[in-house]
Design an enzyme around this catalytic site. Sequence first.
Site, PDB file in Angstrom:
ATOM      1  CB  ILE A  12      -0.972   0.009   1.205  1.00 16.15           C
ATOM      2  CG1 ILE A  12      -1.744  -1.318   1.278  1.00 16.15           C
ATOM      3  CG2 ILE A  12      -1.962   1.168   1.085  1.00 16.15           C
ATOM      4  CD1 ILE A  12      -2.644  -1.461   2.489  1.00 16.15           C
ATOM      5  CG  LEU A  35      14.388  -2.001   1.373  1.00 16.51           C
ATOM      6  CD1 LEU A  35      15.620  -1.888   0.461  1.00 16.51           C
ATOM      7  CD2 LEU A  35      13.125  -1.962   0.511  1.00 16.51           C
ATOM      8  CB  THR A 125      -5.881  -3.070  10.049  1.00 16.18           C
ATOM      9  OG1 THR A 125      -6.695  -4.167   9.632  1.00 16.18           O
ATOM     10  CG2 THR A 125      -5.343  -3.405  11.434  1.00 16.18           C
ATOM     11  CG  ASP A 126     -10.944  -4.374   8.482  1.00 19.41           C
ATOM     12  OD1 ASP A 126      -9.843  -4.935   8.627  1.00 19.41           O
ATOM     13  OD2 ASP A 126     -11.756  -4.698   7.602  1.00 19.41           O
ATOM     14  CD  GLU A 127      -6.731  -8.520  10.182  1.00 19.13           C
ATOM     15  OE1 GLU A 127      -6.194  -9.115  11.124  1.00 19.13           O
ATOM     16  OE2 GLU A 127      -6.538  -8.817   8.996  1.00 19.13           O
ATOM     17  CE1 TYR A 153      -0.960  -6.208  10.766  1.00 17.35           C
ATOM     18  CE2 TYR A 153      -3.218  -7.011  10.658  1.00 17.35           C
ATOM     19  CZ  TYR A 153      -2.261  -6.085  10.301  1.00 17.35           C
ATOM     20  OH  TYR A 153      -2.599  -5.026   9.495  1.00 17.35           O
ATOM     21  CE  LYS A 157      -1.517  -1.669  11.672  1.00 17.93           C
ATOM     22  NZ  LYS A 157      -0.472  -0.823  11.021  1.00 17.93           N
ATOM     23  CB  VAL A 209      -9.844 -22.516   0.322  1.00 18.02           C
ATOM     24  CG1 VAL A 209     -10.987 -21.885   1.097  1.00 18.02           C
ATOM     25  CG2 VAL A 209      -9.763 -21.937  -1.084  1.00 18.02           C
ATOM     26  NE  ARG A 217     -10.325 -11.521   6.407  1.00 15.81           N
ATOM     27  CZ  ARG A 217     -10.870 -12.342   7.309  1.00 15.81           C
ATOM     28  NH1 ARG A 217     -12.181 -12.430   7.442  1.00 15.81           N
ATOM     29  NH2 ARG A 217     -10.093 -13.079   8.095  1.00 15.81           N
ATOM     30  N   GLY A 278      -7.699 -19.001  15.294  1.00 12.62           N
ATOM     31  CA  GLY A 278      -8.366 -17.757  15.699  1.00 12.62           C
ATOM     32  C   GLY A 278      -8.938 -16.977  14.525  1.00 12.62           C
ATOM     33  CG  HIS A 279      -9.874 -17.711   9.735  1.00 15.77           C
ATOM     34  ND1 HIS A 279      -9.963 -18.590   8.690  1.00 15.77           N
ATOM     35  CD2 HIS A 279      -9.755 -16.481   9.166  1.00 15.77           C
ATOM     36  CE1 HIS A 279      -9.910 -17.938   7.550  1.00 15.77           C
ATOM     37  NE2 HIS A 279      -9.788 -16.649   7.815  1.00 15.77           N
TER      38      HIS A 279
HETATM   39  P1  NAD Z   1       3.437  -4.838   3.420  1.00 13.95           P
HETATM   40  O1  NAD Z   1       3.766  -5.970   4.320  1.00 13.95           O
HETATM   41  O2  NAD Z   1       3.204  -5.083   1.984  1.00 13.95           O
HETATM   42  O3  NAD Z   1       4.563  -3.714   3.522  1.00 13.95           O
HETATM   43  C1  NAD Z   1       5.142  -3.340   4.739  1.00 13.95           C
HETATM   44  C2  NAD Z   1       6.347  -2.461   4.437  1.00 13.95           C
HETATM   45  O4  NAD Z   1       6.884  -2.017   5.698  1.00 13.95           O
HETATM   46  C3  NAD Z   1       7.483  -3.185   3.703  1.00 13.95           C
HETATM   47  O5  NAD Z   1       7.993  -2.352   2.695  1.00 13.95           O
HETATM   48  C4  NAD Z   1       8.526  -3.406   4.788  1.00 13.95           C
HETATM   49  O6  NAD Z   1       9.861  -3.444   4.300  1.00 13.95           O
HETATM   50  C5  NAD Z   1       8.294  -2.204   5.682  1.00 13.95           C
HETATM   51  N1  NAD Z   1       8.741  -2.437   7.066  1.00 13.95           N
HETATM   52  C6  NAD Z   1       8.446  -3.500   7.851  1.00 13.95           C
HETATM   53  N2  NAD Z   1       9.057  -3.377   9.037  1.00 13.95           N
HETATM   54  C7  NAD Z   1       9.732  -2.201   9.006  1.00 13.95           C
HETATM   55  C8  NAD Z   1      10.535  -1.514   9.956  1.00 13.95           C
HETATM   56  N3  NAD Z   1      10.781  -2.017  11.166  1.00 13.95           N
HETATM   57  N4  NAD Z   1      11.064  -0.324   9.600  1.00 13.95           N
HETATM   58  C9  NAD Z   1      10.827   0.208   8.364  1.00 13.95           C
HETATM   59  N5  NAD Z   1      10.094  -0.421   7.431  1.00 13.95           N
HETATM   60  C10 NAD Z   1       9.537  -1.603   7.758  1.00 13.95           C
HETATM   61  O7  NAD Z   1       2.153  -4.150   4.088  1.00 13.95           O
HETATM   62  P2  NAD Z   1       0.879  -3.490   3.399  1.00 13.95           P
HETATM   63  O8  NAD Z   1      -0.094  -4.545   3.072  1.00 13.95           O
HETATM   64  O9  NAD Z   1       1.335  -2.530   2.371  1.00 13.95           O
HETATM   65  O10 NAD Z   1       0.299  -2.680   4.649  1.00 13.95           O
HETATM   66  C11 NAD Z   1       0.747  -1.359   4.941  1.00 13.95           C
HETATM   67  C12 NAD Z   1       0.051  -0.872   6.189  1.00 13.95           C
HETATM   68  O11 NAD Z   1      -1.358  -0.889   5.996  1.00 13.95           O
HETATM   69  C13 NAD Z   1       0.310  -1.734   7.423  1.00 13.95           C
HETATM   70  O12 NAD Z   1       0.441  -0.890   8.522  1.00 13.95           O
HETATM   71  C14 NAD Z   1      -0.946  -2.577   7.545  1.00 13.95           C
HETATM   72  O13 NAD Z   1      -1.185  -2.907   8.904  1.00 13.95           O
HETATM   73  C15 NAD Z   1      -1.998  -1.627   7.021  1.00 13.95           C
HETATM   74  N6  NAD Z   1      -3.178  -2.228   6.384  1.00 13.95           N
HETATM   75  C16 NAD Z   1      -3.032  -3.170   5.390  1.00 13.95           C
HETATM   76  C17 NAD Z   1      -4.170  -3.665   4.753  1.00 13.95           C
HETATM   77  C18 NAD Z   1      -4.067  -4.683   3.634  1.00 13.95           C
HETATM   78  O14 NAD Z   1      -5.106  -5.179   3.171  1.00 13.95           O
HETATM   79  N7  NAD Z   1      -2.875  -5.007   3.135  1.00 13.95           N
HETATM   80  C19 NAD Z   1      -5.440  -3.210   5.133  1.00 13.95           C
HETATM   81  C20 NAD Z   1      -5.548  -2.271   6.173  1.00 13.95           C
HETATM   82  C21 NAD Z   1      -4.405  -1.774   6.770  1.00 13.95           C
HETATM   83  O1  DAU Z   2      -8.575  -6.380   6.981  1.00 12.85           O
HETATM   84  C1  DAU Z   2      -7.355  -5.742   6.786  1.00 12.85           C
HETATM   85  C2  DAU Z   2      -6.231  -6.754   6.833  1.00 12.85           C
HETATM   86  O2  DAU Z   2      -6.314  -7.509   5.630  1.00 12.85           O
HETATM   87  C3  DAU Z   2      -4.876  -6.105   6.981  1.00 12.85           C
HETATM   88  O3  DAU Z   2      -4.802  -5.463   8.223  1.00 12.85           O
HETATM   89  C4  DAU Z   2      -3.755  -7.159   6.873  1.00 12.85           C
HETATM   90  O4  DAU Z   2      -2.493  -6.514   6.896  1.00 12.85           O
HETATM   91  C5  DAU Z   2      -3.921  -7.891   5.556  1.00 12.85           C
HETATM   92  O5  DAU Z   2      -2.952  -8.899   5.438  1.00 12.85           O
HETATM   93  C6  DAU Z   2      -5.316  -8.493   5.460  1.00 12.85           C
HETATM   94  O6  DAU Z   2      -5.493  -9.550   6.442  1.00 12.85           O
HETATM   95  P1  DAU Z   2      -6.270 -10.907   6.107  1.00 12.85           P
HETATM   96  O7  DAU Z   2      -5.836 -11.929   7.075  1.00 12.85           O
HETATM   97  O8  DAU Z   2      -7.724 -10.678   5.944  1.00 12.85           O
HETATM   98  O9  DAU Z   2      -5.664 -11.176   4.620  1.00 12.85           O
HETATM   99  P2  DAU Z   2      -5.116 -12.512   3.929  1.00 12.85           P
HETATM  100  O10 DAU Z   2      -4.909 -12.166   2.502  1.00 12.85           O
HETATM  101  O11 DAU Z   2      -4.003 -13.134   4.681  1.00 12.85           O
HETATM  102  O12 DAU Z   2      -6.376 -13.497   4.031  1.00 12.85           O
HETATM  103  C7  DAU Z   2      -7.644 -13.125   3.507  1.00 12.85           C
HETATM  104  C8  DAU Z   2      -8.600 -14.272   3.804  1.00 12.85           C
HETATM  105  O13 DAU Z   2      -8.238 -15.412   3.021  1.00 12.85           O
HETATM  106  C9  DAU Z   2      -8.566 -14.735   5.251  1.00 12.85           C
HETATM  107  O14 DAU Z   2      -9.879 -15.104   5.641  1.00 12.85           O
HETATM  108  C10 DAU Z   2      -7.674 -15.978   5.225  1.00 12.85           C
HETATM  109  C11 DAU Z   2      -7.932 -16.540   3.849  1.00 12.85           C
HETATM  110  N1  DAU Z   2      -6.786 -17.263   3.211  1.00 12.85           N
HETATM  111  C12 DAU Z   2      -5.588 -16.620   3.128  1.00 12.85           C
HETATM  112  C13 DAU Z   2      -4.494 -17.222   2.547  1.00 12.85           C
HETATM  113  C14 DAU Z   2      -3.165 -16.524   2.468  1.00 12.85           C
HETATM  114  C15 DAU Z   2      -6.959 -18.540   2.673  1.00 12.85           C
HETATM  115  O15 DAU Z   2      -8.053 -19.108   2.722  1.00 12.85           O
HETATM  116  N2  DAU Z   2      -5.869 -19.125   2.094  1.00 12.85           N
HETATM  117  C16 DAU Z   2      -4.643 -18.559   2.015  1.00 12.85           C
HETATM  118  O16 DAU Z   2      -3.694 -19.196   1.498  1.00 12.85           O
END
Ligand code: NAD
Ligand code: DAU
Length: 339
Positions: A12, A35, A125-127, A153, A157, A209, A217, A278-279
């Site tokens: 993001i 990185l 995050t909504d989590e 996680y 957060k 799955v 989600r 804990g899903h």
């Molecule tokens: P990501 O895992 O793709 O990227 C995380 C980035 O943070 C990476 O570039 C990593 O190198 C960097 N990083 C990790 N630890 C670090 C540290 N100690 N110092 C500096 N950099 C560090 O994550 P994402 O999916 O892009 O999520 C970004 C943010 O958004 C997170 O805070 C996550 O909790 C939040 N978020 C993600 C989602 C989602 O669906 N992916 C949804 C809601 C909120």
């Molecule tokens: O809701 C926001 C969150 O969404 C962010 O805060 C997190 O950083 C981000 O990783 C994401 O969390 P989820 O756990 O929802 O995302 P993930 O892609 O890991 O999983 C999405 C759903 O799919 C979840 O119900 C678990 C399921 N899943 C995931 C994987 C990787 C599977 O069934 N199989 C898989 O292999």
Amino acid sequence: MTIIVTGGAGFIGANFIFYMMEHHPEDRIVCLDKLTYAGNFSTLAPVMGKENFRFVRADICDREAVHALFEEERPDIVVNFAAESHVDRSIEDPGVFLRTNILGTQTLMDACRAFGVARYHQVSTDEVYGDLPLDRPDLFFTEQTPIHTSSPYSASKASADLLVLAYHRTYGLPVTISRCSNNYGPYHFPEKLIPLMIANCLADKPLPVYGEGLNVRDWLYVEDHCRAIDLILRRGRVGEVYNIGGHNEMRNIDIVRLICRELGKPESLITYVADRKGHDMRYAIDPAKIHSELGWLPQTKFADGIRKTIAWYLDNREWWETILSGEYQDYYERMYGNR
Ligand code: NAD
Ligand code: DAU
């Protein structure tokens, strides 16, 4: 304005940097990223040569490095995306989640206080709200929903969010927090559901799955998330939390089936594996506050967003195939080998 974006080499954060450089070319963006396995320097190639962009490799927990950067750059705004973000990894090894997600947030906010930064924005995050039952489709997460976390996680957060609000009340730090639902789009690391299923489909590998695939989600195209954060930075009220989500709830199994259809692959690739511990069952955001205060609404429909995303993975094989060929293999074997 100078904006420090932490975690900008991740999914993001990188999309946010591209969004900001396109829409606010007058601003200077400084990306601070450690990185880790999830950060990808090559993602930032399109902006590396730009005069108003700088990349610095550092850990947000490294007080000295963070303060030195703030001293040099004197940022107006800090947006913190840096985090350990994968729930499954947090179940395997929570320690680094607590360090980065909580102590890293503290380090950044201490620097913001020391240098009088005008806004600290925490990307949350909504989590943090836990989950909702499947049989109550009338329930949604609002900003008033109590914090109730499930995984290391989400607990990390939520801890960070509480610390951010505490810094606002105790020290008057000008903060905002956004809590977004699941994002999808380009540069999504292939350990997460959508890119993992695309990559496995393309390799004719089993599609793992968890449980029965009935978990829900609330998917949002990443660019819509970036636009929401930009609005909060410019017009959001200090000290406030904004939920971001697009009323786009989908069951995991339906997403996986859709990816199979789009890629012309058989559903027989779908393999049900042991559930995540804990899903969380269902996430669903009520975005009324950001809509009424800032006029934000998602612009990308899921049907369009998922096609764009699949097209991106087809056109950018090198980006994700490089990731799949590295240490990620060990992770995949650990996570899915005997599942
Ligand atoms: P990501 O895992 O793709 O990227 C995380 C980035 O943070 C990476 O570039 C990593 O190198 C960097 N990083 C990790 N630890 C670090 C540290 N100690 N110092 C500096 N950099 C560090 O994550 P994402 O999916 O892009 O999520 C970004 C943010 O958004 C997170 O805070 C996550 O909790 C939040 N978020 C993600 C989602 C989602 O669906 N992916 C949804 C809601 C909120
Ligand atoms: O809701 C926001 C969150 O969404 C962010 O805060 C997190 O950083 C981000 O990783 C994401 O969390 P989820 O756990 O929802 O995302 P993930 O892609 O890991 O999983 C999405 C759903 O799919 C979840 O119900 C678990 C399921 N899943 C995931 C994987 C990787 C599977 O069934 N199989 C898989 O292999």
